[in-house]
Write an enzyme that holds these catalytic residues in place. Sequence first.
Site, PDB file in Angstrom:
ATOM      1  N   ASN A   1       4.249   3.018   4.745  1.00 53.46           N
ATOM      2  CA  ASN A   1       3.832   1.819   5.576  1.00 53.46           C
ATOM      3  C   ASN A   1       2.321   2.245   6.141  1.00 53.46           C
ATOM      4  O   ASN A   1       2.383   3.380   6.536  1.00 53.46           O
ATOM      5  CB  ASN A   1       4.943   1.599   6.620  1.00 53.46           C
TER       6      ASN A   1
ATOM      7  N   HIS B   1      -0.023   6.120   2.483  1.00 47.94           N
ATOM      8  CA  HIS B   1      -0.695   4.849   1.893  1.00 47.94           C
ATOM      9  C   HIS B   1      -1.822   4.481   2.851  1.00 47.94           C
ATOM     10  O   HIS B   1      -2.235   3.370   2.628  1.00 47.94           O
ATOM     11  CB  HIS B   1       0.117   3.754   1.212  1.00 47.94           C
TER      12      HIS B   1
ATOM     13  N   ASN C   1      19.346   1.244   2.392  1.00 46.98           N
ATOM     14  CA  ASN C   1      18.521  -0.081   1.795  1.00 46.98           C
ATOM     15  C   ASN C   1      19.263  -1.152   2.162  1.00 46.98           C
ATOM     16  O   ASN C   1      20.425  -1.112   2.146  1.00 46.98           O
ATOM     17  CB  ASN C   1      17.957   0.295   0.780  1.00 46.98           C
TER      18      ASN C   1
ATOM     19  N   GLU D   1      19.345  -3.336  -0.410  1.00 46.45           N
ATOM     20  CA  GLU D   1      20.080  -3.671  -1.673  1.00 46.45           C
ATOM     21  C   GLU D   1      19.523  -2.289  -2.190  1.00 46.45           C
ATOM     22  O   GLU D   1      18.714  -1.461  -1.726  1.00 46.45           O
ATOM     23  CB  GLU D   1      19.474  -4.825  -2.189  1.00 46.45           C
TER      24      GLU D   1
HETATM   25  C1  BJW Z   1      15.285  -3.539   3.860  1.00 47.53           C
HETATM   26  C2  BJW Z   1      15.390  -4.560   4.824  1.00 47.53           C
HETATM   27  C3  BJW Z   1      15.906  -4.254   5.895  1.00 47.53           C
HETATM   28  C4  BJW Z   1      14.049  -5.525   3.284  1.00 47.53           C
HETATM   29  N1  BJW Z   1      16.594  -3.041   5.953  1.00 47.53           N
HETATM   30  N2  BJW Z   1      15.876  -2.443   3.802  1.00 47.53           N
HETATM   31  C5  BJW Z   1       3.808   4.154 -14.406  1.00 47.53           C
HETATM   32  C6  BJW Z   1       4.383   5.377 -14.021  1.00 47.53           C
HETATM   33  C7  BJW Z   1       4.040   6.158 -12.747  1.00 47.53           C
HETATM   34  C8  BJW Z   1       2.928   5.627 -11.933  1.00 47.53           C
HETATM   35  C9  BJW Z   1       2.408   4.342 -12.372  1.00 47.53           C
HETATM   36  C10 BJW Z   1       2.575   3.852 -13.784  1.00 47.53           C
HETATM   37  N3  BJW Z   1       1.974   2.766 -13.851  1.00 47.53           N
HETATM   38  C11 BJW Z   1       1.097   2.919 -12.890  1.00 47.53           C
HETATM   39  C12 BJW Z   1       1.141   3.856 -11.944  1.00 47.53           C
HETATM   40  C13 BJW Z   1       0.820   4.138 -10.670  1.00 47.53           C
HETATM   41  C14 BJW Z   1       0.877   3.337  -9.576  1.00 47.53           C
HETATM   42  C15 BJW Z   1       2.163   2.681  -9.670  1.00 47.53           C
HETATM   43  O1  BJW Z   1       3.088   3.049  -9.175  1.00 47.53           O
HETATM   44  N4  BJW Z   1       2.448   1.626 -10.416  1.00 47.53           N
HETATM   45  C16 BJW Z   1       3.594   0.811 -10.427  1.00 47.53           C
HETATM   46  C17 BJW Z   1       3.514  -0.750 -10.365  1.00 47.53           C
HETATM   47  C18 BJW Z   1       4.427   1.072 -11.422  1.00 47.53           C
HETATM   48  N5  BJW Z   1       0.553   3.948  -8.429  1.00 47.53           N
HETATM   49  C19 BJW Z   1      -0.554   4.150  -7.927  1.00 47.53           C
HETATM   50  O2  BJW Z   1      -1.496   3.597  -8.522  1.00 47.53           O
HETATM   51  C20 BJW Z   1      -0.730   5.020  -6.737  1.00 47.53           C
HETATM   52  N6  BJW Z   1      -1.674   6.210  -6.795  1.00 47.53           N
HETATM   53  C21 BJW Z   1      -1.402   7.018  -8.059  1.00 47.53           C
HETATM   54  O3  BJW Z   1      -0.401   7.095  -8.614  1.00 47.53           O
HETATM   55  O4  BJW Z   1      -2.363   7.893  -7.906  1.00 47.53           O
HETATM   56  C22 BJW Z   1      -2.392   9.020  -8.850  1.00 47.53           C
HETATM   57  C23 BJW Z   1      -3.372   8.589 -10.055  1.00 47.53           C
HETATM   58  C24 BJW Z   1      -4.765   8.117  -9.611  1.00 47.53           C
HETATM   59  C25 BJW Z   1      -5.704   7.766 -10.333  1.00 47.53           C
HETATM   60  C26 BJW Z   1      -5.321   7.918 -11.702  1.00 47.53           C
HETATM   61  C27 BJW Z   1      -4.321   8.147 -12.056  1.00 47.53           C
HETATM   62  C28 BJW Z   1      -3.236   8.561 -11.245  1.00 47.53           C
HETATM   63  C29 BJW Z   1      -1.046   4.455  -5.694  1.00 47.53           C
HETATM   64  C30 BJW Z   1      -0.054   3.418  -4.919  1.00 47.53           C
HETATM   65  C31 BJW Z   1      -0.754   2.749  -3.809  1.00 47.53           C
HETATM   66  C32 BJW Z   1       0.159   1.559  -3.220  1.00 47.53           C
HETATM   67  N7  BJW Z   1      -0.343   0.657  -2.420  1.00 47.53           N
HETATM   68  C33 BJW Z   1       0.424  -0.402  -1.722  1.00 47.53           C
HETATM   69  C34 BJW Z   1      -0.508  -1.172  -0.661  1.00 47.53           C
HETATM   70  C35 BJW Z   1      -1.031  -0.338   0.355  1.00 47.53           C
HETATM   71  C36 BJW Z   1      -1.687  -1.259   1.238  1.00 47.53           C
HETATM   72  C37 BJW Z   1      -1.124  -2.259   1.786  1.00 47.53           C
HETATM   73  O5  BJW Z   1      -0.438  -2.388   2.572  1.00 47.53           O
HETATM   74  O6  BJW Z   1      -1.761  -3.335   1.473  1.00 47.53           O
HETATM   75  O7  BJW Z   1       1.441   0.181  -0.821  1.00 47.53           O
HETATM   76  S1  BJW Z   1       1.082  -1.293  -2.729  1.00 47.53           S
HETATM   77  C38 BJW Z   1       2.760  -1.630  -1.734  1.00 47.53           C
HETATM   78  O8  BJW Z   1       3.743  -0.880  -2.202  1.00 47.53           O
HETATM   79  C39 BJW Z   1       2.309  -0.581  -0.477  1.00 47.53           C
HETATM   80  C40 BJW Z   1       3.851  -0.113  -0.310  1.00 47.53           C
HETATM   81  O9  BJW Z   1       3.583   0.945   0.509  1.00 47.53           O
HETATM   82  C41 BJW Z   1       4.473   0.029  -1.608  1.00 47.53           C
HETATM   83  C42 BJW Z   1       5.687   0.360  -1.668  1.00 47.53           C
HETATM   84  O10 BJW Z   1       6.254  -0.805  -1.276  1.00 47.53           O
HETATM   85  P1  BJW Z   1       7.955  -0.738  -0.446  1.00 47.53           P
HETATM   86  O11 BJW Z   1       7.492  -0.202   0.895  1.00 47.53           O
HETATM   87  O12 BJW Z   1       8.873  -0.321  -1.220  1.00 47.53           O
HETATM   88  O13 BJW Z   1       8.127  -2.237  -0.316  1.00 47.53           O
HETATM   89  P2  BJW Z   1       8.850  -3.323  -1.164  1.00 47.53           P
HETATM   90  O14 BJW Z   1       8.728  -4.696  -0.676  1.00 47.53           O
HETATM   91  O15 BJW Z   1       8.844  -3.100  -2.644  1.00 47.53           O
HETATM   92  O16 BJW Z   1      10.283  -3.033  -0.789  1.00 47.53           O
HETATM   93  C43 BJW Z   1      11.022  -3.212   0.489  1.00 47.53           C
HETATM   94  C44 BJW Z   1      12.564  -2.683   0.439  1.00 47.53           C
HETATM   95  O17 BJW Z   1      12.880  -2.920   1.641  1.00 47.53           O
HETATM   96  C45 BJW Z   1      13.229  -3.484  -0.580  1.00 47.53           C
HETATM   97  O18 BJW Z   1      14.152  -2.492  -1.403  1.00 47.53           O
HETATM   98  C46 BJW Z   1      14.325  -4.353   0.382  1.00 47.53           C
HETATM   99  O19 BJW Z   1      15.619  -4.623  -0.233  1.00 47.53           O
HETATM  100  C47 BJW Z   1      14.384  -3.155   1.500  1.00 47.53           C
HETATM  101  N8  BJW Z   1      14.616  -4.051   2.757  1.00 47.53           N
HETATM  102  N9  BJW Z   1      14.496  -5.552   4.281  1.00 47.53           N
HETATM  103  C48 BJW Z   1      16.482  -2.202   5.173  1.00 47.53           C
HETATM  104  N10 BJW Z   1      16.011  -4.971   7.084  1.00 47.53           N
END
Ligand code: BJW
Length: 235
Positions: free
Chosen positions: A95, A112, A204, A206
């Site tokens: 976060n 992040h 979580n 879900e």
């Molecule tokens: C509750 C609740 C309640 C609701 N109680 N629970 C294939 C394989 C591996 C990696 C990759 C791939 N293809 C691409 C990649 C790399 C890419 C990636 O992962 N892509 C995927 C889409 C596959 N990753 C990256 O690029 C990362 N960097 C990297 O890998 O560097 C190495 C590298 C660099 C250069 C070249 C090569 C390699 C960087 C990732 C950056 C993510 N950034 C963000 C934005 C940050 C800024 C902003 O806030 O705007 O980060 S994206 C966004 O998603 C944010 C979050 O931190 C992140 C994760 O989201 P999170 O926290 O899980 O939220 P949600 O909404 O998804 O889920 C919420 C959950 O809460 C749900 O499960 C609900 O059920 C639950 N919930 N209410 C409890 N009350």
Amino acid sequence: MGDMRALRNIVVLTGAGVSAESGIDTFRSAGGLWEQHRVEDVATPEGFARDPDLVLRFYDMRRAAIQTRQPNAAHLALARLEAEWPGELLLVTQNVDDLHERAGSRRLIHMHGEHLNAWCSACDARHGWTGPLIDRPPCPACGVPALRPDVVWFGEMPYRMDEIYAAIARADLFVSIGTSGAVYPAAGFVHTAREAGARCLELNLERSQGSGWFHESRLGPASELVPAWVEELLR
Ligand code: BJW
């Protein structure tokens, strides 16, 4: 926990779900941020280069909003755990809000980045920042109007990965709270933790995408599950 191994070192990973009950939007839920904006437009360096005003406005709005929100019972319970746990505890958060520190957590990594920081792409300095960036304020260090939000976009390297992996390698317990498991490398921490021999617990609303990798999943709101789990550990 019924484990043979003594429980001493804990790594906790949190995601947007831990702040949802404080009124901060998650990314992938219905009505979440990615339903209102294309990820490629607002959370990639390419999107920023294409339309900086759109991206700066998106973050200005969220930076303003978090300053009106308060930590909830989940943040507070994690701060209590840090204060009272006799072993090692590292809190790794995806976060960009500051609710963990406002709740009292100190051993905390923002992998992040942080909404309340601006990063100068001219001189590389970072500054605490609570106001907007849309009007291109000069960097307080070098004077160049090149500040961007200090957040990690897709394709950029998350922060302090060496420290995170070192802590996971020592962990007896890995706990993932309120994250969908959709974004790497954070989504892969559970694999690393399992290989290191840690017990893996998910809290979580879900099941996350990598739910099958956890030894145990507890489903419900973080404001209830986290305080109950902390209470159980400290008993
Ligand atoms: C509750 C609740 C309640 C609701 N109680 N629970 C294939 C394989 C591996 C990696 C990759 C791939 N293809 C691409 C990649 C790399 C890419 C990636 O992962 N892509 C995927 C889409 C596959 N990753 C990256 O690029 C990362 N960097 C990297 O890998 O560097 C190495 C590298 C660099 C250069 C070249 C090569 C390699 C960087 C990732 C950056 C993510 N950034 C963000 C934005 C940050 C800024 C902003 O806030 O705007 O980060 S994206 C966004 O998603 C944010 C979050 O931190 C992140 C994760 O989201 P999170 O926290 O899980 O939220 P949600 O909404 O998804 O889920 C919420 C959950 O809460 C749900 O499960 C609900 O059920 C639950 N919930 N209410 C409890 N009350």
